[in-house]
Design a protein around this motif. Structure first.
Motif, PDB file in Angstrom:
ATOM      1  N   LEU A   1      30.358  -4.367 -29.791  1.00 56.09           N
ATOM      2  CA  LEU A   1      30.176  -5.530 -28.926  1.00 56.09           C
ATOM      3  C   LEU A   1      30.392  -6.821 -29.705  1.00 56.09           C
ATOM      4  N   LEU A   2      29.866  -6.869 -30.914  1.00 56.57           N
ATOM      5  CA  LEU A   2      30.016  -8.055 -31.746  1.00 56.57           C
ATOM      6  C   LEU A   2      31.478  -8.339 -32.042  1.00 56.57           C
TER       7      LEU A   2
ATOM      8  N   LYS B   1      21.480  -7.584 -32.346  1.00 50.58           N
ATOM      9  CA  LYS B   1      21.421  -7.986 -30.945  1.00 50.58           C
ATOM     10  C   LYS B   1      21.561  -9.500 -30.802  1.00 50.58           C
ATOM     11  N   THR B   2      20.914 -10.235 -31.699  1.00 46.82           N
ATOM     12  CA  THR B   2      20.988 -11.695 -31.661  1.00 46.82           C
ATOM     13  C   THR B   2      22.417 -12.176 -31.927  1.00 46.82           C
TER      14      THR B   2
ATOM     15  N   SER C   1      25.162 -10.466 -31.461  1.00 44.71           N
ATOM     16  CA  SER C   1      25.995 -10.060 -30.326  1.00 44.71           C
ATOM     17  C   SER C   1      25.835 -11.018 -29.156  1.00 44.71           C
ATOM     18  N   LEU C   2      24.598 -11.434 -28.911  1.00 42.49           N
ATOM     19  CA  LEU C   2      24.348 -12.415 -27.851  1.00 42.49           C
ATOM     20  C   LEU C   2      25.039 -13.732 -28.181  1.00 42.49           C
ATOM     21  N   GLY C   3      24.960 -14.138 -29.442  1.00 40.68           N
ATOM     22  CA  GLY C   3      25.636 -15.359 -29.853  1.00 40.68           C
ATOM     23  C   GLY C   3      27.135 -15.271 -29.665  1.00 40.68           C
TER      24      GLY C   3
ATOM     25  N   LEU D   1      28.678 -13.391 -27.442  1.00 36.21           N
ATOM     26  CA  LEU D   1      28.908 -13.446 -25.997  1.00 36.21           C
ATOM     27  C   LEU D   1      28.914 -14.894 -25.515  1.00 36.21           C
ATOM     28  N   LEU D   2      27.963 -15.677 -25.969  1.00 34.20           N
ATOM     29  CA  LEU D   2      27.896 -17.087 -25.577  1.00 34.20           C
ATOM     30  C   LEU D   2      29.106 -17.853 -26.099  1.00 34.20           C
TER      31      LEU D   2
ATOM     32  N   SER E   1      32.114 -16.620 -26.635  1.00 31.93           N
ATOM     33  CA  SER E   1      33.261 -16.236 -25.812  1.00 31.93           C
ATOM     34  C   SER E   1      33.220 -16.915 -24.451  1.00 31.93           C
TER      35      SER E   1
END
Length: 292
Positions: free
Chosen positions: A1-2, A268-269, A271-273, A275-276, A278
């Motif tokens: 995901l990252l 997870k952090t 990966s969330l970063g 996503l934001l 992108s």
């Protein structure tokens, strides 16, 4: 995901180009090389050589991984047979020559001709003058910042990039992660939740040799034209995105986590970063530039 959410990788993947073949071949080579180091079975030998061929046939800079393969086999032979340094040098020379002969025999002529820029006449008095002039033009701060910007998000014909402040923030994070990864390599600690140090060394090797191959190709064009034509767009370095991101998370993990649960939270952090990042690139950069 990252990795999959990296903005420039997403943009590159939507375009029909041969970069994707090199990215796939490099990622497969990285995975199979790790398997080979851990368990040198016939299947892993075959996977490593096949993935190396895919990377090279996908795009000529894939030839940069040949020295990595040679180093892996030297490492395996030394571990199994305790060869002397002299024997290792001999084996490395002959095995490297064999690999090059095989690649040169089966590779399309146009692939190597384009990569080596054969037949071109130098615009410089000597190769040394050419190399020094090239390095002066391409390793300056401005040139490196352009490469960094186009690695993370400079879209279209390199005329639509993400915010400079955001790029600076990413650069700071990368420097911090590199610092952590180097400390991890130099330390005597072995943390079960972090990648093995051999994985980190292999990652750095892939990054280094791809960098050399791309710079070599760019220099050959510069040598015969007398000016920078291609440069080093960041997307050219996307083939090593998996080992690069693995290196970054290792550095962060060594600096900021103390157990597997904290390391998982870190992943997870990040990966969330990503996503934001992108989402920002799509909705705040690409759509306003091309669709509004």
């Amino acid at each position: 995901l990252l990795v999959g959410l990296q903005p420039m990788l997403l943009a590159t993947g939507t375009i029909v180009n041969i970069d994707i073949a090199l990215i796939f071949g490099t990622t497969l080579f990285f995975w199979s090389a790790l398997r080979l180091i851990e368990k040198p079975s016939p299947l892993n030998h075959l996977l490593t050589l096949i993935s190396l061929s895919i990377a090279f046939l996908g795009k000529a800079p894939g030839i940069a991984f040949v020295p990595v393969v040679i180093a892996i086999y030297l490492y395996l032979l030394q571990g199994k047979y305790q060869f002397s340094f002299k024997k290792i040098v001999y084996f490395g020379f002959y095995f490297g020559a064999l690999l090059l002969i095989l690649f040169l025999s089966f590779a399309p002529d146009t692939l190597l001709t384009t990569f080596l820029n054969l037949g071109g006449n130098s615009k410089f008095v000597s190769p040394l003058q050419s190399i020094l002039t090239y390095l002066d033009k391409t390793l300056g701060v401005d040139a490196l910042l352009r490469t960094h910007a186009s690695y993370w998000g400079n879209f279209g014909w390199l005329d639509t990039k993400i915010n400079d402040t955001l790029l600076t923030f990413l650069w700071i994070l990368e420097v911090l992660a590199w610092f952590g990864a180097i400390l991890f390599l130099l330390s005597k600690k072995t943390l079960s939740y972090l990648p093995n140090k051999r994985v980190v060394i292999l990652s750095i090797s892939l990054l280094l040799f791809l960098q050399l191959a791309i710079r070599f190709y760019d220099w050959r064009i510069f040598d015969t034209v007398g000016k920078i034509v291609i440069g080093a767009p960041g997307r050219y370095f996307l083939p090593t995105i998996v080992p690069y991101f693995l290196l970054l998370v290792t550095g962060f993990g060594f600096l900021f986590t103390k157990n597997r649960a904290q390391f998982t939270l870190l992943l997870k952090t990040l990966s969330l970063g990503m996503l934001l990042l992108s989402m920002y690139a799509v909705f705040n950069v690409i759509i306003p530039r091309y669709y509004l």
